[in-house]
Design a protein around this motif. Structure first.
Motif, short mmCIF file in Angstrom:
data_model
loop_
_atom_site.label_atom_id
_atom_site.label_comp_id
_atom_site.label_asym_id
_atom_site.label_seq_id
_atom_site.Cartn_x
_atom_site.Cartn_y
_atom_site.Cartn_z
N MET A 1 0.85 -1.19 0.00
CA MET A 1 0.00 0.00 0.00
C MET A 1 0.89 1.24 0.00
SD MET A 1 -2.90 1.23 2.75
CE MET A 1 -1.84 1.59 4.13
N ALA A 2 0.52 2.19 -0.83
CA ALA A 2 1.24 3.45 -0.89
C ALA A 2 0.95 4.26 0.37
CB ALA A 2 0.83 4.24 -2.13
N PRO A 3 1.94 4.96 0.89
CA PRO A 3 1.70 5.77 2.09
C PRO A 3 0.77 6.95 1.78
CG PRO A 3 3.90 6.18 1.24
CD PRO A 3 3.31 5.07 0.42
N LEU A 4 0.06 7.38 2.79
CA LEU A 4 -0.82 8.54 2.65
C LEU A 4 0.00 9.81 2.73
CD1 LEU A 4 -3.81 7.54 4.96
CD2 LEU A 4 -3.54 7.14 2.51
N THR A 5 -0.42 10.79 1.94
CA THR A 5 0.21 12.11 2.01
C THR A 5 -0.31 12.82 3.27
OG1 THR A 5 -1.53 13.24 0.79
CG2 THR A 5 0.28 12.26 -0.51
N PRO A 6 0.39 13.84 3.72
CA PRO A 6 -0.13 14.60 4.86
C PRO A 6 -1.54 15.15 4.62
CG PRO A 6 2.17 15.16 4.50
CD PRO A 6 1.74 14.29 3.34
N ARG A 7 -1.83 15.61 3.40
CA ARG A 7 -3.15 16.15 3.10
C ARG A 7 -4.20 15.04 3.11
NH1 ARG A 7 -5.09 21.05 3.77
NH2 ARG A 7 -4.63 22.16 1.88
N GLU A 8 -3.87 13.88 2.57
CA GLU A 8 -4.81 12.75 2.61
C GLU A 8 -5.11 12.34 4.05
OE1 GLU A 8 -3.62 10.58 -1.61
OE2 GLU A 8 -2.58 10.01 0.22
N THR A 9 -4.10 12.36 4.89
CA THR A 9 -4.29 12.04 6.30
C THR A 9 -5.22 13.05 6.95
OG1 THR A 9 -2.10 11.03 6.40
CG2 THR A 9 -3.10 11.67 8.50
N GLU A 10 -5.04 14.33 6.61
CA GLU A 10 -5.89 15.39 7.16
C GLU A 10 -7.34 15.22 6.69
OE1 GLU A 10 -5.43 20.14 7.98
OE2 GLU A 10 -4.47 19.30 6.20
N ILE A 11 -7.52 14.93 5.40
CA ILE A 11 -8.87 14.71 4.86
C ILE A 11 -9.52 13.52 5.56
CG2 ILE A 11 -10.16 13.98 2.80
CD1 ILE A 11 -9.25 16.71 2.18
N LEU A 12 -8.78 12.43 5.71
CA LEU A 12 -9.31 11.23 6.36
C LEU A 12 -9.74 11.54 7.80
CD1 LEU A 12 -9.90 8.22 6.04
CD2 LEU A 12 -7.55 7.78 6.76
N ARG A 13 -8.94 12.32 8.51
CA ARG A 13 -9.27 12.69 9.88
C ARG A 13 -10.58 13.49 9.92
NH1 ARG A 13 -8.83 17.12 12.74
NH2 ARG A 13 -7.62 18.20 11.17
N LEU A 14 -10.74 14.42 8.99
CA LEU A 14 -11.95 15.24 8.96
C LEU A 14 -13.17 14.42 8.56
CD1 LEU A 14 -10.41 18.47 7.43
CD2 LEU A 14 -11.27 18.17 9.76
N VAL A 15 -13.00 13.49 7.62
CA VAL A 15 -14.10 12.59 7.24
C VAL A 15 -14.52 11.78 8.47
CG1 VAL A 15 -14.67 10.52 5.91
CG2 VAL A 15 -13.56 12.45 4.79
N GLY A 16 -13.54 11.35 9.24
CA GLY A 16 -13.81 10.56 10.43
C GLY A 16 -14.60 11.31 11.49
N THR A 17 -14.58 12.62 11.43
CA THR A 17 -15.37 13.41 12.39
C THR A 17 -16.80 13.63 11.89
OG1 THR A 17 -14.75 15.57 11.47
CG2 THR A 17 -13.31 14.65 13.20
N GLY A 18 -17.09 13.12 10.67
CA GLY A 18 -18.44 13.23 10.14
C GLY A 18 -18.69 14.46 9.31
N ARG A 19 -17.65 15.20 8.98
CA ARG A 19 -17.84 16.42 8.19
C ARG A 19 -18.17 16.11 6.74
NH1 ARG A 19 -13.81 21.13 10.24
NH2 ARG A 19 -13.90 20.57 12.42
#
Length: 63
Positions: free
Chosen positions: A1-19
């Motif tokens: 699996m390719a590593p996540l970019t910092p921005r992808e990690t940030e997007i994933l975190r925000l999705v996880g909060t239900g935004r």
């Protein structure tokens, strides 16, 4: 699996909060299309994002 970019990690975190994509775009001061591009790349790396798995995921409307 390719590593996540910092921005992808940030997007994933925000999705996880239900935004929503719109709320994420406003928070990160990017377009909603940019958020959707990041989500598509995340799904290519991780597979479909499942609600309830890992703290959340994209929400869809029934029907």
């Amino acid at each position: 699996m390719a590593p996540l970019t910092p921005r992808e990690t940030e997007i994933l975190r925000l999705v996880g909060t239900g935004r929503s994509n719109t709320a994420i775009a406003r928070t990160l001061v990017v377009s909603e299309a940019t958020v959707k591009t990041h989500l598509a790349r995340l799904m290519a790396k991780l597979g479909p994002l499942q609600p309830g798995a890992g703290g959340g995921g994209p929400r869809t409307r029934p029907g």
